[in-house]
Design a protein around this motif. Sequence first.
Motif, mmCIF file in Angstrom:
data_model
loop_
_atom_site.group_PDB
_atom_site.id
_atom_site.type_symbol
_atom_site.label_atom_id
_atom_site.label_comp_id
_atom_site.label_asym_id
_atom_site.label_seq_id
_atom_site.Cartn_x
_atom_site.Cartn_y
_atom_site.Cartn_z
ATOM 1 N N ASP A 30 28.129 19.885 -1.975
ATOM 2 C CA ASP A 30 28.387 20.954 -2.943
ATOM 3 C C ASP A 30 29.846 20.948 -3.399
ATOM 4 O OD1 ASP A 30 25.768 22.035 -2.825
ATOM 5 O OD2 ASP A 30 26.261 22.905 -0.888
ATOM 6 N N GLY A 31 30.524 19.850 -3.194
ATOM 7 C CA GLY A 31 31.898 19.746 -3.648
ATOM 8 C C GLY A 31 32.938 20.208 -2.649
ATOM 9 N N GLY A 32 32.534 20.474 -1.388
ATOM 10 C CA GLY A 32 33.473 20.945 -0.382
ATOM 11 C C GLY A 32 34.096 19.812 0.410
ATOM 12 N N VAL A 33 34.824 20.165 1.474
ATOM 13 C CA VAL A 33 35.577 19.179 2.236
ATOM 14 C C VAL A 33 34.851 18.691 3.482
ATOM 15 C CG1 VAL A 33 37.777 20.080 1.434
ATOM 16 C CG2 VAL A 33 36.773 20.991 3.537
ATOM 17 N N CYS A 34 33.840 19.413 3.933
ATOM 18 C CA CYS A 34 33.170 19.089 5.195
ATOM 19 C C CYS A 34 31.852 18.359 4.963
ATOM 20 C CB CYS A 34 32.901 20.363 5.995
ATOM 21 S SG CYS A 34 34.377 21.364 6.294
ATOM 22 N N THR A 35 31.395 17.685 6.009
ATOM 23 C CA THR A 35 30.103 17.010 5.973
ATOM 24 C C THR A 35 29.105 17.829 6.779
ATOM 25 O OG1 THR A 35 31.163 14.843 5.812
ATOM 26 C CG2 THR A 35 28.866 14.890 6.524
ATOM 27 N N CYS A 36 27.981 18.179 6.177
ATOM 28 C CA CYS A 36 26.985 19.014 6.832
ATOM 29 C C CYS A 36 25.681 18.251 7.035
ATOM 30 C CB CYS A 36 26.709 20.272 6.007
ATOM 31 S SG CYS A 36 28.170 21.292 5.712
ATOM 32 N N ASN A 37 25.087 18.413 8.207
ATOM 33 C CA ASN A 37 23.801 17.815 8.512
ATOM 34 C C ASN A 37 22.800 18.935 8.745
ATOM 35 O OD1 ASN A 37 21.551 16.647 9.961
ATOM 36 N ND2 ASN A 37 22.812 14.830 10.277
ATOM 37 N N ASP A 38 21.852 19.080 7.817
ATOM 38 C CA ASP A 38 20.893 20.186 7.888
ATOM 39 C C ASP A 38 19.975 20.070 9.092
ATOM 40 O OD1 ASP A 38 21.934 21.285 5.596
ATOM 41 O OD2 ASP A 38 20.531 20.236 4.276
ATOM 42 N N GLN A 39 19.660 18.832 9.513
ATOM 43 C CA GLN A 39 18.748 18.650 10.631
ATOM 44 C C GLN A 39 19.385 19.036 11.965
ATOM 45 O OE1 GLN A 39 18.813 16.281 8.057
ATOM 46 N NE2 GLN A 39 16.890 17.183 7.323
ATOM 47 N N THR A 40 20.615 18.561 12.201
ATOM 48 C CA THR A 40 21.278 18.826 13.476
ATOM 49 C C THR A 40 22.140 20.087 13.460
ATOM 50 O OG1 THR A 40 23.194 17.472 12.861
ATOM 51 C CG2 THR A 40 21.364 16.352 13.963
ATOM 52 N N LYS A 41 22.288 20.710 12.296
ATOM 53 C CA LYS A 41 23.144 21.894 12.146
ATOM 54 C C LYS A 41 24.584 21.575 12.554
ATOM 55 C CE LYS A 41 19.508 24.231 10.956
ATOM 56 N NZ LYS A 41 19.270 24.548 9.538
ATOM 57 N N ASN A 42 25.002 20.364 12.245
ATOM 58 C CA ASN A 42 26.342 19.905 12.587
ATOM 59 C C ASN A 42 27.237 19.938 11.339
ATOM 60 O OD1 ASN A 42 28.490 18.634 14.025
ATOM 61 N ND2 ASN A 42 27.899 16.678 13.103
ATOM 62 N N VAL A 43 28.397 20.559 11.450
ATOM 63 C CA VAL A 43 29.374 20.598 10.362
ATOM 64 C C VAL A 43 30.637 19.896 10.847
ATOM 65 C CG1 VAL A 43 30.780 22.047 8.856
ATOM 66 C CG2 VAL A 43 28.442 22.721 9.386
ATOM 67 N N ASP A 44 30.990 18.822 10.169
ATOM 68 C CA ASP A 44 32.140 18.008 10.561
ATOM 69 C C ASP A 44 33.278 18.199 9.552
ATOM 70 O OD1 ASP A 44 33.949 16.157 11.386
ATOM 71 O OD2 ASP A 44 32.581 14.451 11.408
ATOM 72 N N CYS A 45 34.315 18.905 9.980
ATOM 73 C CA CYS A 45 35.493 19.134 9.150
ATOM 74 C C CYS A 45 36.712 18.450 9.770
ATOM 75 C CB CYS A 45 35.769 20.626 9.008
ATOM 76 S SG CYS A 45 34.416 21.613 8.343
ATOM 77 N N SER A 46 36.491 17.426 10.562
ATOM 78 C CA SER A 46 37.586 16.768 11.266
ATOM 79 C C SER A 46 38.398 15.872 10.334
ATOM 80 C CB SER A 46 37.038 15.941 12.427
ATOM 81 O OG SER A 46 36.171 14.928 11.951
ATOM 82 N N SER A 47 39.680 15.713 10.666
ATOM 83 C CA SER A 47 40.578 14.782 9.973
ATOM 84 C C SER A 47 40.637 15.035 8.462
ATOM 85 C CB SER A 47 40.137 13.336 10.241
ATOM 86 O OG SER A 47 40.087 13.067 11.624
ATOM 87 N N LYS A 48 40.743 16.290 8.064
ATOM 88 C CA LYS A 48 40.821 16.647 6.642
ATOM 89 C C LYS A 48 42.176 17.218 6.247
ATOM 90 C CE LYS A 48 36.450 15.651 6.248
ATOM 91 N NZ LYS A 48 36.030 14.376 5.642
ATOM 92 N N GLY A 49 43.112 17.271 7.180
ATOM 93 C CA GLY A 49 44.414 17.850 6.877
ATOM 94 C C GLY A 49 44.373 19.353 6.666
ATOM 95 N N LEU A 50 43.373 20.026 7.231
ATOM 96 C CA LEU A 50 43.200 21.463 7.007
ATOM 97 C C LEU A 50 44.287 22.275 7.707
ATOM 98 C CD1 LEU A 50 39.337 21.748 7.584
ATOM 99 C CD2 LEU A 50 40.533 21.567 5.399
ATOM 100 N N THR A 51 44.759 23.317 7.045
ATOM 101 C CA THR A 51 45.687 24.262 7.653
ATOM 102 C C THR A 51 45.038 25.632 7.841
ATOM 103 O OG1 THR A 51 46.586 24.828 5.472
ATOM 104 C CG2 THR A 51 47.704 23.098 6.716
ATOM 105 N N ALA A 52 43.774 25.760 7.469
ATOM 106 C CA ALA A 52 43.004 26.989 7.679
ATOM 107 C C ALA A 52 41.531 26.622 7.784
ATOM 108 C CB ALA A 52 43.230 27.986 6.543
ATOM 109 N N ILE A 53 40.740 27.482 8.417
ATOM 110 C CA ILE A 53 39.308 27.240 8.563
ATOM 111 C C ILE A 53 38.640 27.355 7.200
ATOM 112 C CG2 ILE A 53 37.199 27.929 9.756
ATOM 113 C CD1 ILE A 53 39.394 26.962 11.609
#
Length: 323
Positions: A30-53
Motif C-alpha cells: 500500500d505504499g508503506g515502508v514495512c513488509t506485511c505477511n497476511d498468512q503469518t501476521k508478520n510485519v517486518d519494519c527492520s533496517s528502514k532507518g526509522l526514528t519512530a514507530i
Amino acid sequence: MMGPVLAACLLIILSTAWISQANGATCKKDGGVCTCNDQTKNVDCSSKGLTAIPSNIPADTDRLQLHMNKLSSLSAKAFHSLSSLTFLELSYNQLQTLPPGVFDHLVELDTLGLNNNQLKSLPSGIFDKLTKLTDLRLNTNKLQSLPHGVFDKLTELKELSLSNNQLKRVPEGAFDKLQNIKDLRLEENPWDCSCRDILYLSNWIREKKGTVSNIEAAECDGGTKAVLEITEEEAAEDCVYPNTTTAIPTTIITTLASSNDDDIPELPVPQENFQKFLGYQEPDHLPTQPQCLMSISGYLGLMMSLVLTSAAILYVIHFLKKA
C-alpha cells in the motif's frame, strides 16, 4: 442504461481501494515502508532507518520486527493497539529510555528483544503485564541498576540476558520469582564484590548452579574472582548506590545543613539543567522522513480517489439525466 451501471461499479471499486489504502498504510503493498505477511501476521519494519514507530500497523499483527533502525525513544502508546503480539524485536536501535506502561497492552507477548540499545535504567513495573513472557533480552545496554521487583511478574520466563551492561549489583530477591528460568546471562558486568549487596547474587548463583545455564560466568569487577565464590568476609562493606547519577554527595548536604542562609554561595546553573529541574521536556519526536513520505503519499492517494469518485458521481448524474 449500461453507462450508469458501469459508473456505479467504478464508484464502489474506488471506495473499496481507498479504504484498503487507509487501513494498511504501513505495508509496502500500500505504499508503506514495512513488509506485511497476511498468512503469518508478520510485519517486518527492520533496517528502514526509522526514528519512530510507523502508524497503522495491523491490529492483528503477531510478530513485529523493528530491529536495526534509529529509534531513540518510544511513545507511551506505541503498542497499545497491538494486543495480539507474541514477538516484538526492538534490538539494535538507539533507545535510551522506556516510558512507563509502553508494554502494558502486550499481554500475549512471548519474546521481547531490547538488546543492543543504550538503556541506562528501567521504569519500575515496566514488565508487570507481560506474564506470558518466556524470553527477555536486555544485554548490551548501559544498565546501571535494576528496579526492585522488576522481574517479579515474569513467572514464565525461561531466558533472561543481562550480559554486557554496567550492573554492580541486583536488588535483594531480584530473581526469586523466576520459577521457570533455564538460562540467565550475567557476564560482562562490573559486579562489585566488596559490598554486602553482592551476597544475594552470590548465594543465588551457588544455589542454582547446575540447573540454570551460564550464571557461573558472572565475575567480580576486574575479573579477579567469580561472583559465586565471594564470602561474607570478602563482601564486608555496606555500600550505598545513588538512584541517579545526579545524586548530591553526603558531604555537600551536611555542609549546607550546617550553614546559615547568608553563607550559602550562589552557584551558576546551566540552562539545560535548570529546564530539567523544572520538569521541562522536549517533545517526544518530530515527524520522521518515512512518516512524512507516508503522509504525503496518503494525502495524494486520498485526493486522487476523491477526484475519481467525483468524476464517477458526475458521470452517473449525467446518464441519469439523459435517461
